[in-house]
Write a protein that holds these residues in place. Structure first.
Motif, PDB file in Angstrom:
ATOM      1  N   THR A 147       0.833  -1.213   0.000  1.00 11.88           N
ATOM      2  CA  THR A 147       0.000   0.000   0.000  1.00 11.88           C
ATOM      3  C   THR A 147       0.862   1.254   0.000  1.00 11.88           C
ATOM      4  O   THR A 147       0.568   2.235  -0.686  1.00 11.88           O
ATOM      5  CB  THR A 147      -0.942   0.009   1.215  1.00 11.88           C
ATOM      6  N   THR A 189     -12.399   9.259  -9.185  1.00 17.32           N
ATOM      7  CA  THR A 189     -11.471   9.794  -8.192  1.00 17.32           C
ATOM      8  C   THR A 189     -10.642  10.903  -8.835  1.00 17.32           C
ATOM      9  O   THR A 189     -10.079  10.723  -9.909  1.00 17.32           O
ATOM     10  CB  THR A 189     -10.544   8.687  -7.660  1.00 17.32           C
ATOM     11  N   VAL A 238     -12.635  11.259  -3.708  1.00 18.89           N
ATOM     12  CA  VAL A 238     -13.401  10.147  -4.286  1.00 18.89           C
ATOM     13  C   VAL A 238     -14.861  10.572  -4.396  1.00 18.89           C
ATOM     14  O   VAL A 238     -15.521  10.822  -3.389  1.00 18.89           O
ATOM     15  CB  VAL A 238     -13.280   8.876  -3.425  1.00 18.89           C
ATOM     16  N   GLU A 298      -7.133   9.974   0.267  1.00 20.69           N
ATOM     17  CA  GLU A 298      -8.380  10.731   0.438  1.00 20.69           C
ATOM     18  C   GLU A 298      -8.424  11.348   1.836  1.00 20.69           C
ATOM     19  O   GLU A 298      -8.849  12.498   2.001  1.00 20.69           O
ATOM     20  CB  GLU A 298      -9.583   9.817   0.231  1.00 20.69           C
ATOM     21  N   VAL A 299      -7.970  10.607   2.829  1.00 17.86           N
ATOM     22  CA  VAL A 299      -7.980  11.096   4.209  1.00 17.86           C
ATOM     23  C   VAL A 299      -7.150  12.355   4.351  1.00 17.86           C
ATOM     24  O   VAL A 299      -7.534  13.303   5.060  1.00 17.86           O
ATOM     25  CB  VAL A 299      -7.469   9.998   5.176  1.00 17.86           C
ATOM     26  N   ARG A 347      -6.789   0.473  -3.993  1.00 21.39           N
ATOM     27  CA  ARG A 347      -7.929   1.006  -3.229  1.00 21.39           C
ATOM     28  C   ARG A 347      -7.472   1.527  -1.867  1.00 21.39           C
ATOM     29  O   ARG A 347      -7.920   2.586  -1.410  1.00 21.39           O
ATOM     30  CB  ARG A 347      -8.993  -0.073  -3.038  1.00 21.39           C
ATOM     31  N   GLU A 348      -6.610   0.757  -1.194  1.00 19.96           N
ATOM     32  CA  GLU A 348      -6.110   1.182   0.119  1.00 19.96           C
ATOM     33  C   GLU A 348      -5.312   2.478   0.004  1.00 19.96           C
ATOM     34  O   GLU A 348      -5.419   3.370   0.858  1.00 19.96           O
ATOM     35  CB  GLU A 348      -5.236   0.083   0.738  1.00 19.96           C
ATOM     36  N   ARG A 361     -18.366   9.373  -5.468  1.00 14.20           N
ATOM     37  CA  ARG A 361     -19.105   8.148  -5.728  1.00 14.20           C
ATOM     38  C   ARG A 361     -19.906   8.267  -7.026  1.00 14.20           C
ATOM     39  O   ARG A 361     -20.637   9.229  -7.246  1.00 14.20           O
ATOM     40  CB  ARG A 361     -20.060   7.835  -4.578  1.00 14.20           C
ATOM     41  N   LYS A 421      -7.728   5.363  -0.464  1.00 14.92           N
ATOM     42  CA  LYS A 421      -8.379   5.707   0.802  1.00 14.92           C
ATOM     43  C   LYS A 421      -7.468   6.569   1.671  1.00 14.92           C
ATOM     44  O   LYS A 421      -7.901   7.564   2.269  1.00 14.92           O
ATOM     45  CB  LYS A 421      -8.752   4.429   1.569  1.00 14.92           C
ATOM     46  N   GLU A 448      -9.888   2.326 -12.228  1.00 13.39           N
ATOM     47  CA  GLU A 448      -9.128   1.506 -11.273  1.00 13.39           C
ATOM     48  C   GLU A 448      -8.353   0.377 -11.956  1.00 13.39           C
ATOM     49  O   GLU A 448      -7.167   0.179 -11.683  1.00 13.39           O
ATOM     50  CB  GLU A 448     -10.077   0.929 -10.230  1.00 13.39           C
TER      51      GLU A 448
END
Length: 223
Positions: free
Chosen positions: A4, A64, A58, A51-52, A44-45, A60, A48, A29
């Motif tokens: 990751t 992204t 992201v 994004e934080v 994906r990880e 929906r 995420k 993706e």
């Protein structure tokens, strides 16, 4: 290095190189994971995590995107971390402010415009000695923000805004428990303003050290 982490670094490299610019939508993706040589789960990880810290957005059902990457967004992660710390950490925040704010005042002396000076002058003039503590603290936040903004360094401004917001409680408590805090703050701000107006970087720096250190010193004695 974890897979990751590798994915995060690869996306970072794409942004730094300009392959992905602010506001750009990331490839699908499947396409991106294959081009980076990563599994879709690892990608994906990584997304995420990014994004934080407000590097990626992201959406929906849309995709992204790279965020604007503005300092205000990127430094929200720092704000989050500071929020998690309690007790003596506020003293450490004041120590960092004591290092950075005087430098900001000195830099502002070299770059501040007449319009920015006028805005700071109005900020100081609008606060009377009969102001309550909440008004005084709001004024103090605005005063320091305007000086940082006058440096022309958006990252420094956002960093100081973040740090300053986490010392509000200490300043409110000092205002409530210590007499003369309103008049003293106004006097200190007026002196710093005079140094800015005179483009005296050394004096502005010294006055700002004394100004920030005053609250820090009070807090150390009060704890």
């Amino acid at each position: 290095m974890a897979v990751t982490d590798q994915a995060i670094l690869k996306i970072k490299e794409m942004i730094v190189s300009g392959e992905l610019s602010p506001g750009t939508r990331l490839p699908p993706e499947k396409e991106l994971s294959e081009s980076l040589g990563l599994s879709r789960n690892s990608l994906r990880e990584a997304v995420k995590a990014l994004e934080v810290i407000r590097v990626l957005d992201v959406r929906r059902g849309d995709g992204t995107y790279v965020t604007s990457l503005e300092p205000r967004l990127l430094l929200e992660a720092l704000s989050f971390v500071v929020d998690l710390h309690q007790d003596d950490s506020v003293l450490e925040v004041f120590a960092v402010r004591r290092m950075l704010e005087p430098q900001a005042a000195a830099l502002a002396c070299r770059s501040i415009t007449e319009a920015q000076l006028a805005e700071i002058e109005k900020q100081v003039a609008d606060v009377g000695e009969d102001a309550d503590v909440e008004t005084l603290v709001a004024h103090d936040l605005a005063f320091h923000h305007l000086i940082a903004e006058a440096t022309g360094n958006a990252y420094l401004t956002s960093l100081l805004d973040s740090l300053s917001s986490h010392t509000v409680r200490a300043r409110v408590w000092r205002g409530i428990t210590e007499g003369g805090s309103v008049a003293r703050t106004i006097d200190e701000h007026s002196a710093i303003l005079d140094a800015l107006r005179g483009r005296n970087a050394e004096l502005a720096q010294a006055l700002m050290i004394a100004h920030v250190s005053g609250v820090e010193h009070w807090l150390r004695k009060a704890r």
